[in-house]
Design a protein around this motif. Structure first.
Motif, short mmCIF file in Angstrom:
data_model
loop_
_atom_site.label_atom_id
_atom_site.label_comp_id
_atom_site.label_asym_id
_atom_site.label_seq_id
_atom_site.Cartn_x
_atom_site.Cartn_y
_atom_site.Cartn_z
N ILE A 227 5.78 11.45 -21.84
CA ILE A 227 4.43 11.39 -22.04
C ILE A 227 3.96 10.09 -21.28
O ILE A 227 2.86 9.89 -20.70
N GLY A 228 4.72 8.88 -21.55
CA GLY A 228 4.53 7.73 -20.87
C GLY A 228 4.46 7.94 -19.36
O GLY A 228 3.57 7.16 -18.69
N ILE A 229 5.43 8.68 -18.88
CA ILE A 229 5.49 8.90 -17.16
C ILE A 229 4.20 9.57 -17.09
O ILE A 229 3.56 9.11 -16.02
N PHE A 230 3.95 10.55 -17.52
CA PHE A 230 2.77 11.47 -17.22
C PHE A 230 1.54 10.78 -17.23
O PHE A 230 0.63 10.56 -16.35
N PHE A 231 1.35 9.85 -18.39
CA PHE A 231 0.11 9.04 -18.29
C PHE A 231 -0.07 7.91 -17.46
O PHE A 231 -1.13 7.89 -16.91
N THR A 232 1.05 7.58 -17.24
CA THR A 232 0.99 6.46 -16.06
C THR A 232 0.80 6.88 -14.81
O THR A 232 0.19 6.26 -14.06
N LYS A 233 1.42 8.06 -14.49
CA LYS A 233 1.28 8.64 -13.22
C LYS A 233 -0.37 9.02 -13.02
O LYS A 233 -0.98 8.98 -11.97
N ASN A 234 -0.92 9.42 -13.96
CA ASN A 234 -2.38 9.96 -13.96
C ASN A 234 -3.71 8.88 -14.12
O ASN A 234 -4.60 9.11 -13.60
N PHE A 235 -3.22 7.90 -15.04
CA PHE A 235 -4.29 6.82 -15.26
C PHE A 235 -3.78 5.49 -14.58
O PHE A 235 -4.62 4.51 -14.49
#
Length: 294
Positions: A227-235
């Motif tokens: 979740i942290g990777i996906f969140f950082t990648k998108n925002f």
């Protein structure tokens, strides 16, 4: 001549750093939402197992693990100094001490780790307060099992916060440095998982958690990392840490962390604290040198 050599060295290091960060970013970009399927499936499997064993009550949850807890606790408890040092790796301050250098060499790792840490904190706080499972020291005779360090008490056994932290960190490293070849990927995956399990089960060894506490914590840590990777990648909320003008803030934060480690050394005097402090000091020196030469 010395000036030009130094400049050339710095430029070479900068190029290597950029290449490493690009490599990490590319690996993170390869991740898809389907990656969430594995940890969710594992959590569902544990839930179904508890349902099958009629172990949704606190007493039943503890009872079905009692024999396994005592076995693991006894076996690991024979190496008190070793497991007490290893279990400290579940402390966020220790993890950050070892990974702080990635602020310079692969900031994408640190950015994802910060996001994953917030998700981990949410998971830990909410679920501990929902389940309210008493620690082993509150359920068993304290003379019947090994307790190493301060006796863990309270109703915050499930999930293990240390296990969430360990697996959140290792999962980010797992995907950040994922090899290209399939066989290498498989070996790398199982190597990281084995390292993670070796660390988190020390929580059972010191008498702080039941086996399922650390397994669930590890799965949640894996999920938090994704979740942290996906969140950082998108925002991209943490890109500011790569700018030199913010280095003084980072230096101050790392200095506070160093003071915390010194306090731990004074109070507990464990080898792991000395090693993490040395790692942190090296990072501080490098960051400070780069900022001064800006």
């Amino acid at each position: 001549m010395r000036f030009f050599k130094m400049k050339k060295t710095l430029n070479s290091l900068l190029l290597i750093n950029q290449e490493l960060n690009v490599c990490v970013s590319n690996n993170f970009n390869k991740l898809r939402l389907i990656s969430l399927f594995l940890p969710l499936l594992l959590l569902l499997s544990i839930t179904l197992y508890l349902f099958k064993e009629d172990a949704f009550s606190v007493e039943a949850y503890v009872y079905i693990q009692k024999e396994l807890f005592l076995f693991i606790n006894y076996k690991l408890g024979q190496f008190p100094n070793t497991i007490y040092n290893i279990t400290q790796l579940g402390d966020a301050s220790i993890i950050l001490s070892f990974l702080g250098v990635f602020i310079l060499y692969a900031p994408k790792i640190v950015e994802s780790l910060l996001s994953a840490s917030l998700v981990s904190l949410i998971f830990s706080c909410i679920l501990k307060n929902i389940f309210l499972v008493p620690r082993p020291a509150m359920m068993f005779d304290n003379n019947s099992f090994v307790i190493i360090g301060k006796t863990a008490v309270g109703c915050a056994s499930l999930p293990s916060g240390h296990s969430i932290t360990v697996f959140a960190t290792l999962t980010i490293l797992l995907f950040a440095f994922m090899p290209i070849k399939l066989l290498s990927k498989i070996i790398w995956f199982f190597f990281i998982i084995l390292i993670g399990l070796s660390i988190v089960f020390t929580r059972v060894g010191v008498g702080a958690h039941y086996p399922l506490d650390v397994v669930v914590g590890g799965i949640l840590g894996y999920l938090a990392a994704l979740i942290g990777i996906f969140f950082t990648k998108n925002f991209s909320p943490w890109t500011w840490i790569t700018h030199k003008k913010y280095y003084p803030i980072i230096i101050v934060l790392l200095s506070v962390l160093a003071i915390t480690l010194i306090y731990k050394i004074v109070t507990k005097n464990l080898i792991i604290f000395y090693v993490s402090l040395i790692s942190l000091v090296v990072t501080l020196i490098i960051i400070t040198s780069i900022y001064v030469k800006k």
